[in-house]
Design a protein around this motif. Structure first.
Motif, PDB file in Angstrom:
ATOM      1  N   UNK A   1       0.834  -1.207   0.000  1.00  0.00           N
ATOM      2  CA  UNK A   1       0.000   0.000   0.000  1.00  0.00           C
ATOM      3  C   UNK A   1       0.868   1.257   0.000  1.00  0.00           C
ATOM      4  N   UNK A   2       1.941   1.245   0.786  1.00  0.00           N
ATOM      5  CA  UNK A   2       2.857   2.393   0.809  1.00  0.00           C
ATOM      6  C   UNK A   2       3.479   2.612  -0.566  1.00  0.00           C
ATOM      7  N   UNK A   3       3.792   1.525  -1.251  1.00  0.00           N
ATOM      8  CA  UNK A   3       4.357   1.622  -2.596  1.00  0.00           C
ATOM      9  C   UNK A   3       3.342   2.206  -3.571  1.00  0.00           C
ATOM     10  N   UNK A   4       2.083   1.799  -3.436  1.00  0.00           N
ATOM     11  CA  UNK A   4       1.034   2.354  -4.291  1.00  0.00           C
ATOM     12  C   UNK A   4       0.900   3.858  -4.091  1.00  0.00           C
ATOM     13  N   UNK A   5       0.889   4.280  -2.832  1.00  0.00           N
ATOM     14  CA  UNK A   5       0.745   5.709  -2.561  1.00  0.00           C
ATOM     15  C   UNK A   5       1.936   6.500  -3.078  1.00  0.00           C
ATOM     16  N   UNK A   6       3.137   5.967  -2.920  1.00  0.00           N
ATOM     17  CA  UNK A   6       4.326   6.658  -3.428  1.00  0.00           C
ATOM     18  C   UNK A   6       4.262   6.813  -4.938  1.00  0.00           C
ATOM     19  N   UNK A   7       3.814   5.753  -5.623  1.00  0.00           N
ATOM     20  CA  UNK A   7       3.697   5.814  -7.083  1.00  0.00           C
ATOM     21  C   UNK A   7       2.619   6.804  -7.506  1.00  0.00           C
ATOM     22  N   UNK A   8       1.504   6.815  -6.775  1.00  0.00           N
ATOM     23  CA  UNK A   8       0.412   7.747  -7.101  1.00  0.00           C
ATOM     24  C   UNK A   8       0.851   9.194  -6.897  1.00  0.00           C
ATOM     25  N   UNK A   9       1.538   9.461  -5.804  1.00  0.00           N
ATOM     26  CA  UNK A   9       2.023  10.815  -5.546  1.00  0.00           C
ATOM     27  C   UNK A   9       3.009  11.258  -6.624  1.00  0.00           C
ATOM     28  N   UNK A  10       3.903  10.382  -6.997  1.00  0.00           N
ATOM     29  CA  UNK A  10       4.895  10.711  -8.027  1.00  0.00           C
ATOM     30  C   UNK A  10       4.209  11.053  -9.344  1.00  0.00           C
ATOM     31  N   UNK A  11       3.116  10.351  -9.642  1.00  0.00           N
ATOM     32  CA  UNK A  11       2.422  10.554 -10.906  1.00  0.00           C
ATOM     33  C   UNK A  11       1.371  11.658 -10.833  1.00  0.00           C
ATOM     34  N   UNK A  12       1.103  12.166  -9.634  1.00  0.00           N
ATOM     35  CA  UNK A  12       0.126  13.239  -9.486  1.00  0.00           C
ATOM     36  C   UNK A  12      -1.315  12.788  -9.591  1.00  0.00           C
ATOM     37  N   UNK A  13      -1.607  11.549  -9.177  1.00  0.00           N
ATOM     38  CA  UNK A  13      -2.981  11.047  -9.191  1.00  0.00           C
ATOM     39  C   UNK A  13      -3.401  10.718  -7.758  1.00  0.00           C
ATOM     40  N   UNK A  14      -4.709  10.566  -7.550  1.00  0.00           N
ATOM     41  CA  UNK A  14      -5.231  10.225  -6.235  1.00  0.00           C
ATOM     42  C   UNK A  14      -5.964   8.890  -6.292  1.00  0.00           C
ATOM     43  N   UNK A  15      -5.771   8.088  -5.245  1.00  0.00           N
ATOM     44  CA  UNK A  15      -6.524   6.835  -5.082  1.00  0.00           C
ATOM     45  C   UNK A  15      -7.716   7.170  -4.203  1.00  0.00           C
ATOM     46  N   UNK A  16      -8.927   7.104  -4.757  1.00  0.00           N
ATOM     47  CA  UNK A  16     -10.073   7.730  -4.111  1.00  0.00           C
ATOM     48  C   UNK A  16     -11.148   6.772  -3.588  1.00  0.00           C
TER      49      UNK A  16
END
Length: 364
Positions: free
Chosen positions: A138-153
């Motif tokens: 999950x931490x890896x998913x959030x790091x990737x999402x932040x880097x790409x500028x998207x939100x997991x909603x």
């Protein structure tokens, strides 16, 4: 007599307990974590909501809701995609299933020309999975999402009995917006167009193969897992009329080009000498009888563009970190229709057919 719950010590104690930060005391996933009760709520709050925290997710509704007007600033068409990830092992050189799920879905949006905005995250957990492993993913998913500028909603959590899954499966859905005037489709491919790829092929497939430890192979090859939407935006900035674009994941470069050829009813001729392949990947393929043209990638996109724009596109790609080794690898020809040909380094030609079977299962 009417009892005021706000003044009653018993009810006050219940309210205090409810307001305590969620904790997951179990070290491994059990069936209660998928039951819909307190254990599941604590898992969602403590692992997912805490990591993915954003204003939309924090509403904790059964769905994510958006103001439609917010989409119009990016374009006039919605792009919507979904994908599931069952890769084995969960962690491999250069990436893991969490980063793979985020980047893979972003790239499916990006190759339409869309700006990725929002993702969902649904997980199927096997009973017995270490909670620490889930936190890491999950931490890896959030790091990737932040880097790409998207939100997991928004998302979902299910738990299955031990042996009914293999540790952890992820499904992600993505929403993005396609800018006005962008219409990327293999239907637009024309004779004389060129085929461009943004770098070396086969790195992801080789990294997974080595990570499984089933073969006595040693190499420093890492997965090419990366988001491609920023690279795509740079390409479209210099050439909005890209004719076709797709990320070469399962089935590799060969499968994407066969899909292009069949949709356009035109031929494609590749030049083997110009296709970027690492020496270690080529060597691994020769040892195992594999073909790098069919190996999976997770950070490679294939473009078909007008020939007169090719040099400008290539120069733009090579200035971007995700396209430093970009190369022109082929051209569109009138015949044979629906067929991909490869001009080998020996000067002969052979047909590159659609992948039959599976060279390497559970690659993504």
């Amino acid at each position: 007599m009417t009892i005021n719950p706000h003044q009653n010590p018993f009810f006050q104690k219940i309210e205090q307990v409810r307001r305590r930060p969620a904790k997951v005391r179990d070290t491994h996933i059990n069936l209660a974590h998928g039951s819909g009760g307190k254990a599941m709520r604590d898992l969602i709050d403590n692992v997912f909501v805490t990591s993915f925290d954003n204003p939309i997710l924090s509403q904790l509704e059964d769905q994510a809701s958006f103001d439609l007007a917010s989409f119009s600033q990016y374009g006039n068409r919605l792009a919507f995609t979904t994908d599931s990830y069952v890769v084995d092992p969960l962690f491999f050189p250069g990436s893991d299933i969490g980063e793979l799920a985020v980047n893979g879905t972003i790239n499916d949006l990006a190759v339409s020309g869309a700006k990725p905005l929002y993702l969902t995250c649904s997980v199927i957990l096997e009973e017995g999975l270490p909670v620490a492993t889930l936190r890491r993913v999950v931490a890896s998913m959030q790091a990737a999402a932040q880097k790409a500028g998207v939100q997991i909603v928004t998302g979902d959590t299910k738990v299955v009995h031990r042996g009914c899954a293999d540790k952890l499966f992820i499904n992600t859905t993505g929403i993005g917006v396609i800018p006005s005037g962008i219409d990327i489709s293999p239907r637009h491919i024309q004779v004389g167009d060129v085929v461009i790829i943004n770098g070396e092929i086969g790195n992801h497939g080789t990294a997974i193969l080595v990570a499984r430890g089933e073969l006595a192979l040693e190499t420093d090859i890492e997965s090419d897992c990366q988001p491609l939407h920023d690279l795509v935006a740079s390409i479209l900035n210099v050439c909005p009329n890209i004719h076709a674009m797709r990320d070469a994941t399962r089935g590799g470069l060969a499968t994407v080009l066969n899909e292009f050829a069949q949709t356009a009813n035109l031929g494609i001729r590749l030049n083997e000498s110009t296709i970027p392949v690492r020496e270690e990947v080529q060597g691994t393929c020769e040892i195992l009888g594999l073909d790098p043209l069919y190996l999976a990638n997770e950070g490679k996109l294939v473009i078909v563009a007008p020939k007169e724009k090719a040099d400008m596109i290539l120069a733009t790609m090579q200035t971007h970190p995700a396209g430093e080794k970009a190369a022109i690898i082929g051209e569109i020809i009138p015949t044979p229709p629906g067929i991909v040909l490869l001009k080998t380094t020996f000067g002969a030609e052979r047909i590159v057919d659609m992948l039959v079977g599976d060279q390497l299962p559970r690659i993504c």
